[in-house]
Design a protein around this motif. Structure first.
Motif, PDB file in Angstrom:
ATOM      1  N   MET A   9       0.856  -1.189   0.000  1.00 10.65           N
ATOM      2  CA  MET A   9       0.000   0.000   0.000  1.00 10.65           C
ATOM      3  C   MET A   9       0.894   1.242   0.000  1.00 10.65           C
ATOM      4  O   MET A   9       1.613   1.511   0.956  1.00 10.65           O
ATOM      5  CB  MET A   9      -0.914   0.002   1.223  1.00 10.65           C
ATOM      6  CG  MET A   9      -2.194   0.853   1.047  1.00 10.65           C
ATOM      7  SD  MET A   9      -1.938   2.632   0.855  1.00 10.65           S
ATOM      8  CE  MET A   9      -1.262   3.067   2.450  1.00 10.65           C
ATOM      9  N   ILE A  10       0.865   1.981  -1.108  1.00 11.03           N
ATOM     10  CA  ILE A  10       1.623   3.226  -1.243  1.00 11.03           C
ATOM     11  C   ILE A  10       0.670   4.378  -0.980  1.00 11.03           C
ATOM     12  O   ILE A  10      -0.283   4.598  -1.727  1.00 11.03           O
ATOM     13  CB  ILE A  10       2.227   3.369  -2.652  1.00 11.03           C
ATOM     14  CG1 ILE A  10       3.132   2.173  -2.969  1.00 11.03           C
ATOM     15  CG2 ILE A  10       3.000   4.675  -2.771  1.00 11.03           C
ATOM     16  CD1 ILE A  10       3.615   2.147  -4.412  1.00 11.03           C
ATOM     17  N   HIS A 393      13.764   6.900  -0.028  1.00 13.02           N
ATOM     18  CA  HIS A 393      12.585   6.080   0.282  1.00 13.02           C
ATOM     19  C   HIS A 393      12.542   4.824  -0.596  1.00 13.02           C
ATOM     20  O   HIS A 393      12.139   3.750  -0.129  1.00 13.02           O
ATOM     21  CB  HIS A 393      11.310   6.907   0.103  1.00 13.02           C
ATOM     22  CG  HIS A 393      10.995   7.793   1.259  1.00 13.02           C
ATOM     23  ND1 HIS A 393      11.557   9.032   1.424  1.00 13.02           N
ATOM     24  CD2 HIS A 393      10.177   7.614   2.331  1.00 13.02           C
ATOM     25  CE1 HIS A 393      11.095   9.587   2.535  1.00 13.02           C
ATOM     26  NE2 HIS A 393      10.265   8.746   3.105  1.00 13.02           N
ATOM     27  N   ILE A 394      12.946   4.959  -1.857  1.00 15.94           N
ATOM     28  CA  ILE A 394      12.998   3.784  -2.727  1.00 15.94           C
ATOM     29  C   ILE A 394      14.024   2.784  -2.203  1.00 15.94           C
ATOM     30  O   ILE A 394      13.750   1.578  -2.104  1.00 15.94           O
ATOM     31  CB  ILE A 394      13.320   4.202  -4.177  1.00 15.94           C
ATOM     32  CG1 ILE A 394      12.139   4.973  -4.788  1.00 15.94           C
ATOM     33  CG2 ILE A 394      13.649   2.970  -5.026  1.00 15.94           C
ATOM     34  CD1 ILE A 394      12.433   5.557  -6.161  1.00 15.94           C
ATOM     35  N   ARG A 395      15.208   3.289  -1.849  1.00 16.75           N
ATOM     36  CA  ARG A 395      16.235   2.386  -1.316  1.00 16.75           C
ATOM     37  C   ARG A 395      15.754   1.695  -0.048  1.00 16.75           C
ATOM     38  O   ARG A 395      15.935   0.485   0.132  1.00 16.75           O
ATOM     39  CB  ARG A 395      17.531   3.167  -1.024  1.00 16.75           C
ATOM     40  CG  ARG A 395      18.245   3.698  -2.247  1.00 16.75           C
ATOM     41  CD  ARG A 395      19.668   4.132  -1.920  1.00 16.75           C
ATOM     42  NE  ARG A 395      19.753   5.183  -0.933  1.00 16.75           N
ATOM     43  CZ  ARG A 395      19.704   6.490  -1.188  1.00 16.75           C
ATOM     44  NH1 ARG A 395      19.530   6.900  -2.449  1.00 16.75           N
ATOM     45  NH2 ARG A 395      19.829   7.380  -0.232  1.00 16.75           N
ATOM     46  N   ALA A 396      15.137   2.476   0.852  1.00 16.44           N
ATOM     47  CA  ALA A 396      14.673   1.911   2.116  1.00 16.44           C
ATOM     48  C   ALA A 396      13.571   0.884   1.892  1.00 16.44           C
ATOM     49  O   ALA A 396      13.562  -0.193   2.511  1.00 16.44           O
ATOM     50  CB  ALA A 396      14.191   3.028   3.041  1.00 16.44           C
ATOM     51  N   ALA A 397      12.616   1.206   1.014  1.00  9.07           N
ATOM     52  CA  ALA A 397      11.514   0.276   0.741  1.00  9.07           C
ATOM     53  C   ALA A 397      12.045  -1.032   0.159  1.00  9.07           C
ATOM     54  O   ALA A 397      11.657  -2.131   0.596  1.00  9.07           O
ATOM     55  CB  ALA A 397      10.509   0.922  -0.209  1.00  9.07           C
ATOM     56  N   ALA A 456       9.310   1.706  -8.970  1.00  7.06           N
ATOM     57  CA  ALA A 456      10.233   0.833  -8.240  1.00  7.06           C
ATOM     58  C   ALA A 456       9.511  -0.318  -7.548  1.00  7.06           C
ATOM     59  O   ALA A 456      10.121  -1.353  -7.252  1.00  7.06           O
ATOM     60  CB  ALA A 456      11.022   1.652  -7.217  1.00  7.06           C
ATOM     61  N   MET A 457       8.234  -0.166  -7.277  1.00  3.19           N
ATOM     62  CA  MET A 457       7.464  -1.218  -6.603  1.00  3.19           C
ATOM     63  C   MET A 457       6.824  -2.202  -7.587  1.00  3.19           C
ATOM     64  O   MET A 457       6.474  -3.327  -7.210  1.00  3.19           O
ATOM     65  CB  MET A 457       6.361  -0.591  -5.736  1.00  3.19           C
ATOM     66  CG  MET A 457       6.877   0.279  -4.577  1.00  3.19           C
ATOM     67  SD  MET A 457       7.879  -0.644  -3.361  1.00  3.19           S
ATOM     68  CE  MET A 457       9.540  -0.088  -3.835  1.00  3.19           C
ATOM     69  N   LEU A 461       5.232  -7.167  -8.271  1.00  4.49           N
ATOM     70  CA  LEU A 461       3.985  -7.808  -8.670  1.00  4.49           C
ATOM     71  C   LEU A 461       4.230  -8.998  -9.587  1.00  4.49           C
ATOM     72  O   LEU A 461       3.302  -9.761  -9.877  1.00  4.49           O
ATOM     73  CB  LEU A 461       3.078  -6.799  -9.391  1.00  4.49           C
ATOM     74  CG  LEU A 461       2.733  -5.503  -8.656  1.00  4.49           C
ATOM     75  CD1 LEU A 461       1.688  -4.715  -9.445  1.00  4.49           C
ATOM     76  CD2 LEU A 461       2.246  -5.770  -7.244  1.00  4.49           C
ATOM     77  N   ALA A 462       5.476  -9.159 -10.043  1.00  2.00           N
ATOM     78  CA  ALA A 462       5.766 -10.196 -11.036  1.00  2.00           C
ATOM     79  C   ALA A 462       5.587 -11.608 -10.495  1.00  2.00           C
ATOM     80  O   ALA A 462       5.430 -12.556 -11.278  1.00  2.00           O
ATOM     81  CB  ALA A 462       7.197 -10.017 -11.553  1.00  2.00           C
TER      82      ALA A 462
END
Length: 683
Positions: A9-10, A393-397, A456-457, A461-462
């Motif tokens: 959930m973003i 935030h991308i790196r942390a996620a 980045a998220m 889903l793949a």
């Protein structure tokens, strides 16, 4: 639905569904376009939020599935009935939330939850939890524990001495930003608070995260929140002396204060090539090795050093520098210095040992840079800082998701859109500002930055087992040009002007303190507090109460009548859109011990950008419509549904997809129309 094992959930704070759809159509949000085309949503991409349309309230709903009357988070700040009407409680705190959260039921099901700065998540409420919490107390992680404030540093050979103009520490939070030094005002001892305002408005022994309400009269807290909040330093540029390190013959030196003025660092300007000065190198002192350097137009890498606080304790810190300008002859220039971050802090991370691990993997987080926002310089540096902030935030996620094989839920909250819209939206339409096109473009760019987070998220889903939800708590709308709030409604405190004009509130200025007022409770029948509430000063309930209980209902009705009759003194238009008793407001999901006696909303030309008007209100091409895009495992592909999606529906839908118990206090319903295999019939 059994094949769905995980959910992401973003939460994009203040993402306006109207703007998202517009930018998708313009080809500027490719990742969200992919989610829309391969997933499911309403055709307008919208979702109905809860009242009021404010950050903590709606994010509390999006993690509990409950209405504010149930979860108890009723505005940006809270008030608990029975306490002094002059006391407000800080939200962004899970202890204010009186409902079970989705991550708590996921953990019960053996599925670890990962929380990255999700509003209302901190602190962890479950003993020995395996969930991971990274802050959640503010618009960006760790703003409450910075080591020093951002600065703009001017250096010039003509300056005679070092001068610092510190930023003003304001209790106002109208743009939703709460810095560490503002939090200090929520934790100052009661006897010190009494010294701020005349006549002792507050009870003794206030616990942490409570404060005296900011009393507002002939003052615009909304505008004040958009003024520069930055230290300004003016430093003489001199020839180097006393250095233990060899410097170039043409080097020049200036100093700048750090560690809240307790220490000073050094900067050396020089020439990298050619005849023009273009480089600054930074040092902790004249004996140290360089901390780092950068050229004009560039950011430095993180400058790692240590500060010694007033107690003599040493702490590791880091900051960045952005070289804005150096005159070619090296006689003057200026640089931007970021907020200084504590690099070994674990105060807002659970478990605490994860803090160093996250720091080692992702580095410090760069907070947003805000000053002189309508200039090309200020606008450029602001958006550069947001791009770097988003990259962290991308790196942390990705680090959190990749590290834990047993995760089942990832919840995050990104606040940049909300901030940029607060700062620019009232000047982002034709006729509002000479740079309205540039201001609108800045808003669009912030949406584009967060589209890269969505991108980045998408690879997660793949696996065919993960569902993705992209939501927002509200949008924002501007006021028409020339319109202003006449003195009713603010996120941060008690607005007195309209209620004073109507004869219900009696307030006086505090002598020798500009724009600081106090309320004479002995003569005040009612006040307007926070975004949307009128409180009767009721005897037997409120410590300063003067209104007899038998007069309560008649007074409530009289105030409602007066609010409808009130006209803006400049334009002659009705200010209040609607006002309701709390019995009536229950139909909106509003009520409980953290609300007042009257709930009201304003016409959009008189409110702030959100919180004072409902979802689906529009003005000048913007809307308050919340966003909801769904994609991935268990969800329909490439369809629009007719069902009206509500914020309370997000949690039960995620739980149903992942076969997890719905939180005990949830009041929403599963969005069955969005699920694979469910037909939405037309009649």
């Amino acid at each position: 639905m059994s094949k769905v094992k995980k959910a992401i959930m973003i939460g994009l704070d203040s993402a306006d569904a109207t703007l998202v759809k517009r930018l998708i159509d313009m080809g500027r949000l490719p990742a969200m376009k992919q989610v829309m085309e391969q997933g499911v949503s309403q055709e307008d991409l919208g979702m109905i939020g809860v009242f009021p349309t404010v950050t903590p309230t709606n994010w509390a709903t999006i993690c509990t599935g409950a209405y504010p009357i149930t979860h108890g988070v009723t505005c940006f700040q809270n008030h608990t009935r029975g306490k002094s009407l002059g006391i407000l409680e800080q939200n962004w705190d899970s202890r204010r939330m009186h409902a079970e959260a989705i991550w708590e039921t996921f953990e019960e099901a053996g599925k670890r939850a990962l929380l990255l700065n999700y509003c209302q998540a901190w602190p962890n409420r479950v003993a020995d939890s395996k969930n991971i919490f990274v802050d959640g107390t503010g618009v960006e992680p760790f703003l409450r524990c910075t080591a020093d404030f951002q600065k703009i540093i001017y250096f010039d050979e003509s300056f005679e001495g070092l001068k610092t103009i510190p930023h003003f520490v304001d209790q106002n939070t109208s743009d939703c930003v709460v810095y560490g030094d503002q939090i200090e005002k929520f934790t100052v001892p009661a006897n010190d608070i009494k010294g701020l305002v005349k006549d002792g408005l507050f009870t003794e022994g206030m616990p942490p995260l409570e404060s005296p309400a900011f009393v507002i009269m002939d003052y615009s807290p909304e505008q004040a929140s958009k003024d520069d909040v930055i230290d300004k330093v003016f430093s003489p540029l001199k020839e180097p002396t006393g250095w233990h390190t060899a410097l170039d013959d043409e080097a020049k030196v200036f100093i700048y204060p750090v560690n809240k003025g307790l220490e000073r660092h050094y900067a050396v300007i020089g020439k990298s090539t050619g005849d023009s000065y273009d480089t600054v190198t930074f040092y902790a002192n004249r004996k140290s090795a360089p901390l780092g350097s950068a050229k004009v137009g560039e950011w430095s890498d993180w400058l790692y050093t240590s500060f010694t606080d007033e107690a003599g304790d040493e702490k590791k810190v880091a900051y960045k520098m952005r070289i804005v300008e150096i005159s070619p002859d090296g006689t003057k220039g200026h640089v931007y210095m970021s907020h200084t971050m504590n690099v070994d802090v674990s105060e807002y991370i659970y478990p605490h040992e994860f803090a160093q691990e996250l720091m080692d993997a992702c580095g410090p987080m760069l907070p947003h840079a805000l000053y002189d926002r309508f200039s090309d310089e200020g606008r450029t540096i602001l958006m550069e800082s947001f791009a770097e902030n988003n990259a962290w935030h991308i790196r942390a996620a990705k680090y959190m998701i990749d590290k834990y094989d047993d995760w089942g839920l990832f919840y995050t909250h990104l606040h940049g859109i909300d901030l940029v819209e607060h700062w620019y939206i009232n000047q982002a339409f034709e006729g509002a500002h000479e740079k309205w096109r540039e201001n609108l473009e800045t808003i669009y760019q912030m949406y584009e930055i967060y589209d890269t987070f969505v991108a980045a998220m998408l690879p997660y889903l793949a696996d065919g087992e993960t569902a993705l939800f992209i939501t927002s708590d509200h949008g924002q709308v501007p006021r028409s040009a020339g319109y202003h709030n006449p003195g009713i409604s603010d996120l941060s405190g008690i607005s007195c002007k309209v209620m004073s004009d109507l004869g219900y509130t009696v307030a006086h200025p505090v002598p020798n303190m500009d724009d600081v007022w106090y309320i004479d409770w002995s003569k005040t029948k009612a006040i307007q507090a926070r975004s949307s509430y009128i409180y009767i000063n009721l005897k037997g309930r409120d410590p300063e109460g003067i209104v007899e209980p038998e007069d309560y209902k008649e007074l409530v009705q009289q105030i409602i009548s007066d609010l409808y009759a009130y006209r803006d003194p400049v334009h002659g238009k009705r200010v209040v859109a609607f006002a309701m008793t709390m019995e009536e407001a229950r139909s909106l999901g509003v009520g409980g011990e953290h609300t007042g006696d009257i709930f009201f909303q304003l016409n959009p030309d008189f409110g702030e950008e959100h919180a004072m008007a409902p979802s689906y209100v529009t003005n000048h091409g913007f809307s308050l419509i919340s966003l909801c895009l769904m994609c991935g495992a268990g969800l329909k592909k490439g369809e629009f549904i007719k069902r009206q999606i509500k914020a309370v529906d997000v949690v039960p839908t995620i739980c149903a997809l992942c076969d997890v118990r719905i939180p005990a206090n949830c009041e929403g319903g599963v969005i069955y129309q969005a699920l694979e295999g469910f037909s939405e019939k037309e009649y």
